[in-house]
Design a protein around this motif. Structure first.
Motif, short mmCIF file in Angstrom:
data_model
loop_
_atom_site.label_atom_id
_atom_site.label_comp_id
_atom_site.label_asym_id
_atom_site.label_seq_id
_atom_site.Cartn_x
_atom_site.Cartn_y
_atom_site.Cartn_z
N HIS A 1 0.84 -1.24 0.10
CA HIS A 1 0.01 -0.08 -0.07
C HIS A 1 0.95 1.30 0.01
CE1 HIS A 1 -3.76 1.95 0.27
NE2 HIS A 1 -4.29 0.83 -0.20
N GLY A 2 2.05 1.09 0.37
CA GLY A 2 3.17 2.44 0.30
C GLY A 2 2.98 2.69 -1.01
N TRP A 3 2.95 2.03 -2.04
CA TRP A 3 2.94 2.71 -3.54
C TRP A 3 1.82 3.70 -3.51
CZ3 TRP A 3 6.67 2.34 -7.07
CH2 TRP A 3 7.64 1.47 -6.74
N TYR A 4 0.82 3.51 -2.93
CA TYR A 4 -0.33 4.35 -3.09
C TYR A 4 -0.16 5.44 -2.01
CZ TYR A 4 -5.22 5.97 -3.05
OH TYR A 4 -6.50 6.65 -3.04
N ASP A 5 0.14 5.22 -0.85
CA ASP A 5 0.18 6.31 0.17
C ASP A 5 1.17 7.25 0.07
OD1 ASP A 5 -1.66 4.66 1.43
OD2 ASP A 5 -0.41 3.36 2.72
N ASP A 6 2.10 6.86 -0.60
CA ASP A 6 3.31 7.95 -0.99
C ASP A 6 2.71 8.75 -2.19
OD1 ASP A 6 3.97 6.48 -3.12
OD2 ASP A 6 5.93 6.01 -2.75
N GLY A 7 1.77 8.49 -2.82
CA GLY A 7 1.38 9.50 -3.80
C GLY A 7 1.73 9.04 -5.20
N THR A 8 2.77 7.98 -5.31
CA THR A 8 2.97 7.10 -6.54
C THR A 8 1.73 6.73 -7.32
OG1 THR A 8 5.18 6.61 -5.65
CG2 THR A 8 4.54 5.83 -7.72
N LEU A 9 0.95 5.98 -6.94
CA LEU A 9 -0.23 5.52 -7.54
C LEU A 9 -1.47 6.23 -7.29
CD1 LEU A 9 -0.01 1.43 -6.77
CD2 LEU A 9 0.03 2.69 -9.22
#
Ligand code: GLC
Length: 474
Positions: free
Chosen positions: A184-192
């Motif tokens: 979920h980090g890929w989403y939380d950091d704004g990348t996705l």
């Protein structure tokens, strides 16, 4: 250098639009220049026996997409100096159409995951993976994700080409772990993440080492909210990573002096056969066979950004010029219905062929006198270049790649076509009238414009060199 293209369509295997033409012709052009080039595509049910019987089965693996454990076959064939790989999974790719299925997000997440998982099974590990549009946007994400655990992936560079920023691959936020199989980090950091959804295009813009789009004008326009479909901030953010490289066309395939499906061949130095192509086209499409009536063609996906609103608004005005009109294409129902109805209203003078047929399109490029392409936005556009190759003078709106390929012959300039700037039906109509008048009353002037377009250089030479430079710099 070893270059691997990943894409969702390519001529001659499968096609819905210009993306397929580019993926079918740029890789062979790069291979001809000495690079080692491969392309990887989904093995759609639509890919015919003609190609299947040339394929070699290479191996199969299983690809994990979150909790899904999916079969993934790999086939390949050699064609035009390029290795073409095909990813087999009938559940995902044996469908009625290439796109527009309820699970497109899952289908192309699988494909992108498969591209990365198959890397060690290809003939050569690529130096560069060149991805195209949202369907392959996740390749750079999966590559980076896997590279933490698998060293060899770290030296692979990625290039991402935006063929049309309108299509972004948006999905619900709940897909990150459950479907994409990503932390979920890929989403939380704004990348996705974009506006509370997953947006795979955004992730590709951020994660790829270089981003290109298909014309210099469109590259500039992408900074502008009117063209960027919400991506303008991301485009600012990636700054110099974005390059505008103009598409070429396959000038061998689109050559009126060699094209086997047009009734008579012709060239810039001998236009004799074009009149026969026009007469045959009029006959084939049920139009009055009149050599002197200006014949205007439109060959286009019937979707909003192609500027069809203007044509709907100005249609009667166009027809008042005593012209004939041919519309070939398919897409939104409202446009399909409009043109079907127009054919009823103008019997013998307007033909709407709702569908896509390559051979008929070629006969229309060859048989028409003028080519109308009033796009609201146009990343590059290939039809205007094909039309010019076949001596059909384009009338275009000055936007994106149309601005980079069509130069005005109005106001006494030496150009290859007609242009208008504002997105207004009245402006388009007045330029259509000018073009019709040139054709009708000034054959020498018309032939000059036609000759400029037929002699223009639309090969990949210059652009393949630009891509090579980008790959080398990475
Ligand atoms: C898309 C764009 C078109 C471009 C093509 C190939 O279809 O809409 O403008 O020519 O991709 O890059």
């Amino acid at each position: 250098m070893n270059i691997l293209f990943a894409a969702s369509e390519a001529v001659p295997f499968c096609k819905t639009g210009g993306l397929a033409d580019v993926v079918g012709s740029l890789p062979p052009a790069l291979a001809a220049g000495g690079d080692n080039v491969a392309v990887i595509l989904p093995l759609y049910g639509q890919i015919g026996e003609k190609w299947r019987c040339q394929m070699t089965f290479r191996k199969y693996i299983y690809v994990d997409l979150s909790w899904r454990h999916e079969y993934c076959g790999l086939f390949s064939l050699q064609y035009q100096g390029v290795t073409w790989y095909f990813v087999d999974n009938e559940h995902y790719f044996k469908r009625d159409k290439l796109y527009g299925e309820y699970d497109d997000g899952e289908r192309f997440a699988f494909f992108s995951r498969a591209v990365v998982a198959l890397l060690p099974h290809l003939d050569t590990m690529p130096d560069v993976i060149h991805c195209n549009d949202w369907q392959t946007a996740l390749v750079s994400v999966y590559l980076r994700d896997d590279a933490c655990r698998w060293d060899v992936l770290r030296r692979i560079k990625t290039v991402f080409t935006i063929h049309n920023i309108e299509y972004q691959g948006r999905m619900g936020a709940d897909t990150v772990e459950d479907l994409l199989g990503l932390h979920h980090g890929w989403y939380d950091d704004g990348t996705l993440q974009m506006d509370g959804d997953v947006n795979v295009l955004k992730a590709a813009l951020l994660c790829s080492d270089a981003v290109t789009t298909v014309s210099p004008t469109y590259a500039r326009q992408l900074h502008d909210a009117a063209y960027a479909h919400g991506m303008e901030q991301i485009i600012h953010l990636i700054g110099d990573k974005l390059h505008g490289v103009l598409n070429g066309i396959d000038t061998q395939s689109y050559d009126p002096a060699q094209d086997g499906v047009i009734p008579e061949r012709f060239s810039a130095s001998d236009l004799g056969g074009k009149a026969a192509c026009k007469a045959a086209l009029q006959k084939e499409l049920g139009l009055a066979v009149e050599p002197d009536t200006p014949l205007i063609g439109m060959i286009s996906r019937l979707v909003g950004h192609k500027g069809l609103d203007l044509v709907c608004e100005a249609l009667d005005g166009i027809m008042e010029n005593g012209v004939q009109l041919v519309v070939l294409g398919q897409g939104d129902k409202r446009f399909e219905d409009f043109f079907r109805d127009a054919q009823r209203r103008y019997p013998g003078r307007l033909c709407a062929y709702i569908g896509y047929a390559d051979a008929l399109a070629r006969r229309a490029y060859a048989g028409c006198d003028l080519f109308l392409m009033p796009s609201k936005s146009e990343p590059c556009g290939l039809s205007q270049m094909i039309a010019m190759r076949y001596g059909t003078v384009p009338i275009v709106r000055q936007t994106g790649g149309l601005n980079d390929t069509v130069h005005s012959c109005q106001l006494g300039q030496r150009g290859n076509g007609f242009v208008f700037a504002e997105y207004r039906a009245a402006d388009m109509l007045s330029v259509v009238c000018q073009a019709v008048a040139l054709y009708r009353y000034n054959p020498v002037g018309y032939a000059a414009v036609q000759g400029v377009g037929m002699r223009d250089d639309f090969t990949w030479n210059r652009s393949a060199e630009a891509y090579r430079r980008i790959y080398r710099e990475l």
